[in-house]
Design a protein around this motif. Sequence first.
Motif, PDB file in Angstrom:
ATOM      1  N   ILE A  95       0.827  -1.209   0.000  1.00  0.00           N
ATOM      2  CA  ILE A  95       0.000   0.000   0.000  1.00  0.00           C
ATOM      3  C   ILE A  95       0.859   1.254   0.000  1.00  0.00           C
ATOM      4  O   ILE A  95       0.465   2.291  -0.543  1.00  0.00           O
ATOM      5  N   HIS A 102       5.823  -1.686  -6.590  1.00  0.00           N
ATOM      6  CA  HIS A 102       4.479  -2.024  -6.134  1.00  0.00           C
ATOM      7  C   HIS A 102       3.951  -3.321  -6.743  1.00  0.00           C
ATOM      8  O   HIS A 102       3.431  -4.186  -6.029  1.00  0.00           O
ATOM      9  N   ARG A 106       2.784  -6.587  -4.677  1.00  0.00           N
ATOM     10  CA  ARG A 106       1.362  -6.910  -4.696  1.00  0.00           C
ATOM     11  C   ARG A 106       1.116  -8.330  -5.217  1.00  0.00           C
ATOM     12  O   ARG A 106       0.278  -9.054  -4.693  1.00  0.00           O
ATOM     13  N   GLY A 251      -8.019  -4.444   6.992  1.00  0.00           N
ATOM     14  CA  GLY A 251      -9.339  -5.038   6.834  1.00  0.00           C
ATOM     15  C   GLY A 251     -10.260  -4.882   8.028  1.00  0.00           C
ATOM     16  O   GLY A 251     -11.413  -5.289   7.961  1.00  0.00           O
ATOM     17  N   ARG A 301      -2.461  10.574  -0.444  1.00  0.00           N
ATOM     18  CA  ARG A 301      -1.208  10.544  -1.188  1.00  0.00           C
ATOM     19  C   ARG A 301      -0.418  11.768  -0.787  1.00  0.00           C
ATOM     20  O   ARG A 301      -0.954  12.700  -0.195  1.00  0.00           O
ATOM     21  N   GLY A 353     -11.205   1.593  -3.871  1.00  0.00           N
ATOM     22  CA  GLY A 353     -10.122   2.265  -4.556  1.00  0.00           C
ATOM     23  C   GLY A 353     -10.186   1.976  -6.046  1.00  0.00           C
ATOM     24  O   GLY A 353     -11.029   1.210  -6.523  1.00  0.00           O
ATOM     25  N   HIS A 357      -3.760   0.227  -6.848  1.00  0.00           N
ATOM     26  CA  HIS A 357      -3.875  -0.122  -5.423  1.00  0.00           C
ATOM     27  C   HIS A 357      -5.247  -0.682  -5.055  1.00  0.00           C
ATOM     28  O   HIS A 357      -5.587  -0.753  -3.864  1.00  0.00           O
ATOM     29  N   CYS A 359      -8.201  -2.418  -3.644  1.00  0.00           N
ATOM     30  CA  CYS A 359      -8.163  -3.181  -2.397  1.00  0.00           C
ATOM     31  C   CYS A 359      -7.882  -4.657  -2.645  1.00  0.00           C
ATOM     32  O   CYS A 359      -8.653  -5.356  -3.288  1.00  0.00           O
TER      33      CYS A 359
HETATM   34  C1  HEM Z   1     -15.248  -2.866   3.210  1.00  0.00           C
HETATM   35  C2  HEM Z   1     -13.996  -3.084   3.514  1.00  0.00           C
HETATM   36  C3  HEM Z   1     -12.810  -2.475   2.822  1.00  0.00           C
HETATM   37  C4  HEM Z   1     -12.721  -1.309   2.112  1.00  0.00           C
HETATM   38  C5  HEM Z   1     -13.830  -0.312   1.803  1.00  0.00           C
HETATM   39  C6  HEM Z   1     -11.343  -1.191   1.663  1.00  0.00           C
HETATM   40  C7  HEM Z   1     -10.857  -0.143   0.905  1.00  0.00           C
HETATM   41  C8  HEM Z   1      -9.599  -0.065   0.378  1.00  0.00           C
HETATM   42  C9  HEM Z   1      -9.130   0.998  -0.467  1.00  0.00           C
HETATM   43  C10 HEM Z   1      -9.945   2.216  -0.876  1.00  0.00           C
HETATM   44  C11 HEM Z   1      -7.861   0.718  -0.836  1.00  0.00           C
HETATM   45  C12 HEM Z   1      -7.000   1.522  -1.780  1.00  0.00           C
HETATM   46  C13 HEM Z   1      -5.852   2.151  -1.098  1.00  0.00           C
HETATM   47  C14 HEM Z   1      -5.148   3.206  -1.931  1.00  0.00           C
HETATM   48  O1  HEM Z   1      -5.583   3.566  -3.029  1.00  0.00           O
HETATM   49  O2  HEM Z   1      -4.131   3.699  -1.434  1.00  0.00           O
HETATM   50  C15 HEM Z   1      -7.509  -0.532  -0.194  1.00  0.00           C
HETATM   51  C16 HEM Z   1      -6.275  -1.152  -0.302  1.00  0.00           C
HETATM   52  C17 HEM Z   1      -5.951  -2.320   0.357  1.00  0.00           C
HETATM   53  N1  HEM Z   1      -6.784  -3.092   1.136  1.00  0.00           N
HETATM   54 FE1  HEM Z   1      -8.728  -2.732   1.546  1.00  0.00          FE
HETATM   55  N2  HEM Z   1     -10.635  -2.277   2.097  1.00  0.00           N
HETATM   56  C18 HEM Z   1     -11.493  -3.087   2.799  1.00  0.00           C
HETATM   57  C19 HEM Z   1     -11.179  -4.293   3.374  1.00  0.00           C
HETATM   58  C20 HEM Z   1      -9.969  -4.922   3.288  1.00  0.00           C
HETATM   59  C21 HEM Z   1      -9.685  -6.226   3.819  1.00  0.00           C
HETATM   60  C22 HEM Z   1     -10.675  -7.156   4.515  1.00  0.00           C
HETATM   61  C23 HEM Z   1      -8.385  -6.471   3.582  1.00  0.00           C
HETATM   62  C24 HEM Z   1      -7.655  -7.738   3.954  1.00  0.00           C
HETATM   63  C25 HEM Z   1      -6.560  -7.808   4.562  1.00  0.00           C
HETATM   64  C26 HEM Z   1      -7.834  -5.316   2.864  1.00  0.00           C
HETATM   65  C27 HEM Z   1      -6.529  -5.183   2.419  1.00  0.00           C
HETATM   66  C28 HEM Z   1      -6.067  -4.170   1.594  1.00  0.00           C
HETATM   67  C29 HEM Z   1      -4.711  -4.100   1.087  1.00  0.00           C
HETATM   68  C30 HEM Z   1      -3.600  -5.103   1.358  1.00  0.00           C
HETATM   69  C31 HEM Z   1      -4.633  -2.941   0.298  1.00  0.00           C
HETATM   70  C32 HEM Z   1      -3.414  -2.409  -0.453  1.00  0.00           C
HETATM   71  C33 HEM Z   1      -3.434  -2.811  -1.890  1.00  0.00           C
HETATM   72  C34 HEM Z   1      -2.337  -2.185  -2.693  1.00  0.00           C
HETATM   73  O3  HEM Z   1      -1.797  -1.138  -2.306  1.00  0.00           O
HETATM   74  O4  HEM Z   1      -1.967  -2.740  -3.755  1.00  0.00           O
HETATM   75  N3  HEM Z   1      -8.837  -4.405   2.713  1.00  0.00           N
HETATM   76  N4  HEM Z   1      -8.592  -0.997   0.530  1.00  0.00           N
END
Ligand code: HEM
Lengths: 412, 64
Positions: A95, A102, A106, A251, A301, A353, A357, A359
């Motif tokens: 992230i 990245h 990822r 999460g 950012r 997102g 990135h 999610c």
């Molecule tokens: C309703 C629940 C969730 C929402 C709304 C959400 C939303 C987001 C958003 C908006 C991003 C984008 C971040 C960015 O642009 O900088 C993101 C990235 C991420 N989320 Fe979620 N998330 C949720 C649940 C989870 C869960 C359950 C996990 C599990 C571990 C998780 C793991 C991640 C990871 C690892 C990233 C980074 C991905 C990357 O940078 O390539 N998220 N999430």
Amino acid sequence: MSDTKAPVEDWATDFDHTHPDYAAGAPAIWDDLRKRCPLAHSERFGGMWVPTRADDIKAIADNDFGNYTSHEVVVNEYANNDEMMPPPIGGAPPITSDPPFHADARRLLLAPFAPKQINKLEPFTRQYCHDLLDVALAKAKDNGGVFDAAIDYAQHIPVRVIAEMLGLPPEDGDRFRTFIHHIIENPIERELEEEETIEYYLDAQIERHRANPKPEGEGDLIDHLLSVEIFGEPLSPEHVRGTVVLLLIAGIDTTWSSIGSSIWHLAQHPADLERFRNEPDVRIFAIEEFLRLYAPVTMARRVAKDHELRGQQLKQGDWMLLPFPAGNRDPEAFEDADQFIIDRQKNRHGAFGLGIHRCLGSNLARMELAVALEVFTERVDDFELLDPATVRFSTGQIRGPRELPLKVHFDA
Amino acid sequence: MKISYNRELCQGHNRCYMLAPELFDVDDEGYAVLKVEGEVPAELHDKAQLCVDNCPEYAIELTD
Ligand code: HEM
Ligand code: SF4
């Protein structure tokens, strides 16, 4: 804490997402800004920009010209000088990582979070939701029908599931929530003692995994990170720890918020509750509509190079907030954007997102949200808000109800 | 009606796969895999439109 904050004079020039007024009224603030100042500004946090239009938010997330960096994604007031994890890696890959690193960081995580893997966790999640409601409803019976859907139900679900996936002791759930509180809800409160930090806790857990390797195919996510390679080398200890921190915290508040907001909606809209409960085919659309209208996550950012946007001069180092929830309510992008339409057919929301990135946990979060709502609507027959004034939403970048007292009518 | 899918734009939101498993599968990394080549069978036209209308990355297109 937050009640000592200076009042916001004008949201267009003095925006502050950590202010208590924001917790109560964010959607109205976004709608107002979108109309009169689609790129708001603030001198707080050392200088910050706030877009509210869906097309601007997508373009910034897409970042085609490298104008922004993900090195820090939670707005804070500390100078960041982590020498172990310099750009483009950042403290919590992927992230906090930028291209080209990245994509490699990822890719290590895509397979365990792909839909077919996540679906295997559904029975476990469903059983756990039932167990929570056994306790919560028994409590409500002794308590005039009252229980708190955010505290007694929603908050536990993502904690239990990610503990299972990472191989962490399920009884440590309260500690995880405290870590998150320090990192996301109050990043500017104070410096922590070493033993209070998530890093200290996780180093011991990772060490335990390292000392007890499991056979191929039987490991959890920490075992996975200890076994994979990047550029032909095992991951550095800092990379493993940073990613475990990310997987643990990303999460929890997010999914908790989403489940809570959805129950909050259903408690106030009996017609939607009826359809959700009785029409399984509508659920696939309803889940996305909950995610759109009550999107919990705003990212940040830093501006990576000076450039112009919407006639404003952005300077390297400025914060750029990415309020995906504001984009999801843009009338240019969604018909009747402020309405909850349970079977909305056109719904390109950005709750998870947009761009590289996206999610990683989106399949997991969707599964948890769907299961949590299915079990809830099956088990809790007739419920309403105890009192709209006792519902409390969080401030900061993750938005959702932190207190959600409900009244259940058992004799219905 | 023909359907096309741009792997470069896909970020693995999996909306298409959930809405129309008849048209899209998903690979081990969570990216979409188009199951039909060219013509979309008439009974799947509505579902194909749904995929287009719900892909947040504008990665799916229909042409006559
Ligand atoms: C309703 C629940 C969730 C929402 C709304 C959400 C939303 C987001 C958003 C908006 C991003 C984008 C971040 C960015 O642009 O900088 C993101 C990235 C991420 N989320 Fe979620 N998330 C949720 C649940 C989870 C869960 C359950 C996990 C599990 C571990 C998780 C793991 C991640 C990871 C690892 C990233 C980074 C991905 C990357 O940078 O390539 N998220 N999430
Ligand atoms: S909905 Fe779009 S981004 Fe998501 S998997 Fe399908 S094609 Fe890819």
